[in-house]
Design an enzyme around this catalytic site. Structure first.
Site, PDB file in Angstrom:
ATOM      1  N   ALA A  90       0.819  -1.211   0.000  1.00  0.00           N
ATOM      2  CA  ALA A  90       0.000   0.000   0.000  1.00  0.00           C
ATOM      3  C   ALA A  90       0.856   1.265   0.000  1.00  0.00           C
ATOM      4  O   ALA A  90       0.475   2.290  -0.579  1.00  0.00           O
ATOM      5  CB  ALA A  90      -0.936   0.003   1.204  1.00  0.00           C
ATOM      6  N   GLU A  91       2.007   1.189   0.644  1.00  0.00           N
ATOM      7  CA  GLU A  91       2.867   2.366   0.745  1.00  0.00           C
ATOM      8  C   GLU A  91       3.689   2.609  -0.519  1.00  0.00           C
ATOM      9  O   GLU A  91       3.743   3.737  -1.021  1.00  0.00           O
ATOM     10  CB  GLU A  91       3.815   2.215   1.943  1.00  0.00           C
ATOM     11  CG  GLU A  91       3.138   2.258   3.312  1.00  0.00           C
ATOM     12  CD  GLU A  91       2.663   3.650   3.692  1.00  0.00           C
ATOM     13  OE1 GLU A  91       3.060   4.631   3.023  1.00  0.00           O
ATOM     14  OE2 GLU A  91       1.887   3.760   4.659  1.00  0.00           O
TER      15      GLU A  91
END
Length: 219
Positions: A90-91
């Site tokens: 996600a990052e």
């Protein structure tokens, strides 16, 4: 007495049609055999190439690197390896970078957060530049997830929301949810970006468990 010319001609035409028919049937059989052989070869090729195709697809849609480091840190901090992988995905999609706000590396650790974690963990030789090293970054990101889980009594949703939206905000949202008499949920997250982030991490956690059970140590 010789047969009439018309009869001989008819017989010849019939014979020619039969020969032509047999040739057409033989050609049709050859085409079917070639077609079947081609399909069979294609199936074999797909089966042989399938692992590589699946890996290429996963690398694009659900990448995974540094699985040994993820497993080690997950065990040390008592976390689900798939959760760590999902946060990294996600990052940064496993591509280390520095954000516009100065967050560093795979798990996008803010320098101030890293300094706090370094002091808390007793690290004496830590430098912010160390966050560019994947092993260090994952270690600090995992430690931070464990810290947040402890802060929020093991509530994974609150911890993940805080990882993205900040502890001050999540603490306020959770308090408001309790005051309204319900359990903190997605609808209580006021930032659309953080709400989408939490959904992505939770979905990714399930996907990583299902897609990489061996690599992440589930079997």
């Amino acid at each position: 007495m010789s047969p009439p010319a018309a009869t001989v001609s008819q017989r010849r035409r019939d014979s020619a049609r039969r020969v032509h028919g047999r040739r057409r049937a033989a050609a049709r059989r050859r085409r079917l055999l070639l077609w079947g052989a081609g399909i069979g070869a294609l199936i074999v090729l797909v089966i042989v190439a399938m692992p590589d195709v699946r890996k290429a697809y996963n690398d694009l849609t659900l990448p995974l690197q540094y699985q040994d480091i993820i497993r080690q840190n997950a065990a040390a901090d008592h976390l689900d390896p798939a959760l760590i992988a999902a946060v990294i995905d996600a990052e940064t999609k496993f591509i280390p970078r520095t954000s516009s706000t100065g967050a560093e590396g795979l798990m996008q650790i803010e320098p101030a957060t890293a300094q706090f974690l370094a002091r808390r963990s007793g690290a004496t030789t830590f430098h912010v530049s160390d966050l560019g090293t994947p092993a260090v970054n994952i270690a600090y990101g995992t430690y931070y997830l464990r810290f947040l889980l402890n802060e929020y009594g093991g509530n994974v949703m609150e911890a993940v929301a805080a990882y993205n939206g900040g502890e001050t905000n999540v603490t306020r949202w959770a308090a408001e949810a309790r005051a309204d008499g319900h359990v903190f949920g997605l609808s209580d997250i006021e930032f659309p970006e953080t709400r989408a982030y939490v959904e992505k991490v939770f979905s990714g956690q399930q996907d990583y468990r299902r897609t990489y059970p061996t690599e992440l140590g589930y079997r």
